[in-house]
Design a protein around this motif. Structure first.
Motif, mmCIF file in Angstrom:
data_model
loop_
_atom_site.group_PDB
_atom_site.id
_atom_site.type_symbol
_atom_site.label_atom_id
_atom_site.label_comp_id
_atom_site.label_asym_id
_atom_site.label_seq_id
_atom_site.Cartn_x
_atom_site.Cartn_y
_atom_site.Cartn_z
ATOM 1 N N ILE A 1 5.996 11.873 -4.510
ATOM 2 C CA ILE A 1 4.554 10.933 -4.371
ATOM 3 C C ILE A 1 4.938 10.145 -5.581
ATOM 4 O O ILE A 1 5.125 10.463 -6.746
ATOM 5 C CB ILE A 1 3.435 11.920 -4.463
ATOM 6 C CG1 ILE A 1 3.275 12.953 -3.392
ATOM 7 C CG2 ILE A 1 2.252 10.853 -4.448
ATOM 8 C CD1 ILE A 1 2.319 14.009 -3.364
ATOM 9 N N ALA B 1 -6.633 13.242 -2.174
ATOM 10 C CA ALA B 1 -6.122 12.313 -1.228
ATOM 11 C C ALA B 1 -4.705 12.394 -1.352
ATOM 12 O O ALA B 1 -3.943 12.160 -0.527
ATOM 13 C CB ALA B 1 -6.835 11.000 -1.497
ATOM 14 N N MET B 2 -4.319 12.323 -2.532
ATOM 15 C CA MET B 2 -2.625 12.193 -2.965
ATOM 16 C C MET B 2 -2.047 13.313 -2.425
ATOM 17 O O MET B 2 -1.128 13.087 -1.995
ATOM 18 C CB MET B 2 -2.540 12.030 -4.494
ATOM 19 C CG MET B 2 -2.641 10.361 -4.982
ATOM 20 S SD MET B 2 -2.851 10.182 -6.666
ATOM 21 C CE MET B 2 -1.196 11.272 -6.860
ATOM 22 N N VAL C 1 -0.984 5.065 -2.272
ATOM 23 C CA VAL C 1 -0.109 6.404 -2.128
ATOM 24 C C VAL C 1 1.155 5.884 -1.507
ATOM 25 O O VAL C 1 1.375 5.369 -0.561
ATOM 26 C CB VAL C 1 -0.646 7.564 -1.545
ATOM 27 C CG1 VAL C 1 0.315 8.545 -1.323
ATOM 28 C CG2 VAL C 1 -2.014 7.738 -1.984
ATOM 29 N N ARG D 1 1.486 15.021 3.766
ATOM 30 C CA ARG D 1 1.910 14.309 5.190
ATOM 31 C C ARG D 1 3.344 13.549 5.197
ATOM 32 O O ARG D 1 3.891 13.659 5.862
ATOM 33 C CB ARG D 1 0.860 13.219 5.421
ATOM 34 C CG ARG D 1 -0.110 13.974 6.568
ATOM 35 C CD ARG D 1 -1.056 12.793 7.098
ATOM 36 N NE ARG D 1 -2.356 12.960 6.366
ATOM 37 C CZ ARG D 1 -3.177 12.179 6.099
ATOM 38 N NH1 ARG D 1 -3.065 10.729 6.334
ATOM 39 N NH2 ARG D 1 -4.294 12.361 5.511
ATOM 40 N N TRP D 2 3.595 12.892 4.107
ATOM 41 C CA TRP D 2 4.789 12.070 3.657
ATOM 42 C C TRP D 2 5.923 13.202 3.709
ATOM 43 O O TRP D 2 6.737 12.799 4.283
ATOM 44 C CB TRP D 2 4.722 10.990 2.668
ATOM 45 C CG TRP D 2 4.060 9.842 2.788
ATOM 46 C CD1 TRP D 2 2.772 9.366 2.518
ATOM 47 C CD2 TRP D 2 4.687 8.823 3.743
ATOM 48 N NE1 TRP D 2 2.479 8.122 2.992
ATOM 49 C CE2 TRP D 2 3.765 7.855 3.800
ATOM 50 C CE3 TRP D 2 5.926 8.547 4.201
ATOM 51 C CZ2 TRP D 2 3.880 6.466 4.544
ATOM 52 C CZ3 TRP D 2 6.156 7.382 5.025
ATOM 53 C CH2 TRP D 2 4.959 6.373 4.997
ATOM 54 N N GLU E 1 0.925 -1.299 -0.145
ATOM 55 C CA GLU E 1 -0.176 0.045 -0.093
ATOM 56 C C GLU E 1 0.821 1.134 0.177
ATOM 57 O O GLU E 1 0.625 2.231 -0.636
ATOM 58 C CB GLU E 1 -0.961 0.068 1.133
ATOM 59 C CG GLU E 1 -1.905 1.179 1.214
ATOM 60 C CD GLU E 1 -2.942 0.917 2.409
ATOM 61 O OE1 GLU E 1 -3.478 -0.223 2.575
ATOM 62 O OE2 GLU E 1 -3.248 1.961 2.822
ATOM 63 N N ARG E 2 2.155 1.263 0.786
ATOM 64 C CA ARG E 2 2.896 2.259 0.796
ATOM 65 C C ARG E 2 3.505 2.641 -0.471
ATOM 66 O O ARG E 2 3.894 3.744 -0.777
ATOM 67 C CB ARG E 2 4.057 2.156 1.877
ATOM 68 C CG ARG E 2 4.912 3.339 2.033
ATOM 69 C CD ARG E 2 5.855 3.026 3.084
ATOM 70 N NE ARG E 2 6.951 2.341 2.525
ATOM 71 C CZ ARG E 2 7.775 2.578 1.562
ATOM 72 N NH1 ARG E 2 7.838 3.808 1.750
ATOM 73 N NH2 ARG E 2 9.049 1.753 1.366
ATOM 74 N N GLU F 1 -2.906 15.543 -0.129
ATOM 75 C CA GLU F 1 -2.988 15.448 1.450
ATOM 76 C C GLU F 1 -2.178 14.345 1.918
ATOM 77 O O GLU F 1 -1.228 14.736 2.927
ATOM 78 C CB GLU F 1 -4.339 15.070 1.863
ATOM 79 C CG GLU F 1 -4.518 15.228 3.300
ATOM 80 C CD GLU F 1 -6.135 14.996 3.797
ATOM 81 O OE1 GLU F 1 -6.140 14.350 4.949
ATOM 82 O OE2 GLU F 1 -6.801 15.558 3.165
ATOM 83 N N GLU F 2 -2.038 13.008 1.404
ATOM 84 C CA GLU F 2 -1.173 12.068 1.906
ATOM 85 C C GLU F 2 0.329 12.270 1.485
ATOM 86 O O GLU F 2 1.318 12.170 2.222
ATOM 87 C CB GLU F 2 -1.783 10.656 1.248
ATOM 88 C CG GLU F 2 -0.725 9.515 1.842
ATOM 89 C CD GLU F 2 -1.080 9.212 3.228
ATOM 90 O OE1 GLU F 2 -0.212 8.475 3.809
ATOM 91 O OE2 GLU F 2 -2.173 9.484 3.713
#
Length: 128
Positions: free
Chosen positions: A25, A36-37, A18, A43-44, A6-7, A39-40
């Motif tokens: 990314i 979503a991408m 993502v 975060r990463w 998933e990561r 935002e994720e």
């Protein structure tokens, strides 16, 4: 393994995958994925930046610890040098003390001789 897939963006369950690589990314799906991408991905990226900051802080702390250790070693060397100087000087101080005691005894003995000579000769001996 599922978390790793998933990561890395290899989610086969129909969801949004993502992942973050060194460059940013990677991965994705369809629909409202951009939000979503982003935002994720943000975060990463924030996590990666935080990790870099923490690594830099640890490097700085390690360098400061080395500097403190070096300073403590220098202080220790100074104390050793001072102890050596005190030991060397103590011998000289002890010799001076012994010579002063001898001088005091010799002066007292000399005064007794002069007084005895004055009494026995019955002459006018002037002590100045």
């Amino acid at each position: 393994r599922e978390a790793e897939e998933e990561r890395m963006g290899r989610n086969n369950r129909g969801g949004v995958g993502v992942g973050v690589g060194v460059g940013g990314i990677i991965g994705g799906g369809g629909g409202d994925v951009d939000g979503a991408m982003t935002e994720e991905g943000m975060r990463w990226q924030m996590q990666i930046q935080e990790d870099k900051i923490n690594e830099e802080i640890m490097r700085e702390r390690e360098e400061e610890i080395r500097n403190i250790h070096k300073g403590m070693h220098q202080v220790n060397e100074i104390y050793k040098d001072l102890a050596h100087l005190v030991d060397e000087q103590q011998e000289g101080v002890d010799q001076i003390e012994t010579q002063m005691e001898n001088a005091k005894e010799n002066t007292a003995t000399g005064l007794k001789h002069i007084e005895k000579a004055n009494e026995s000769s019955q002459s006018q001996c002037i002590i100045s």
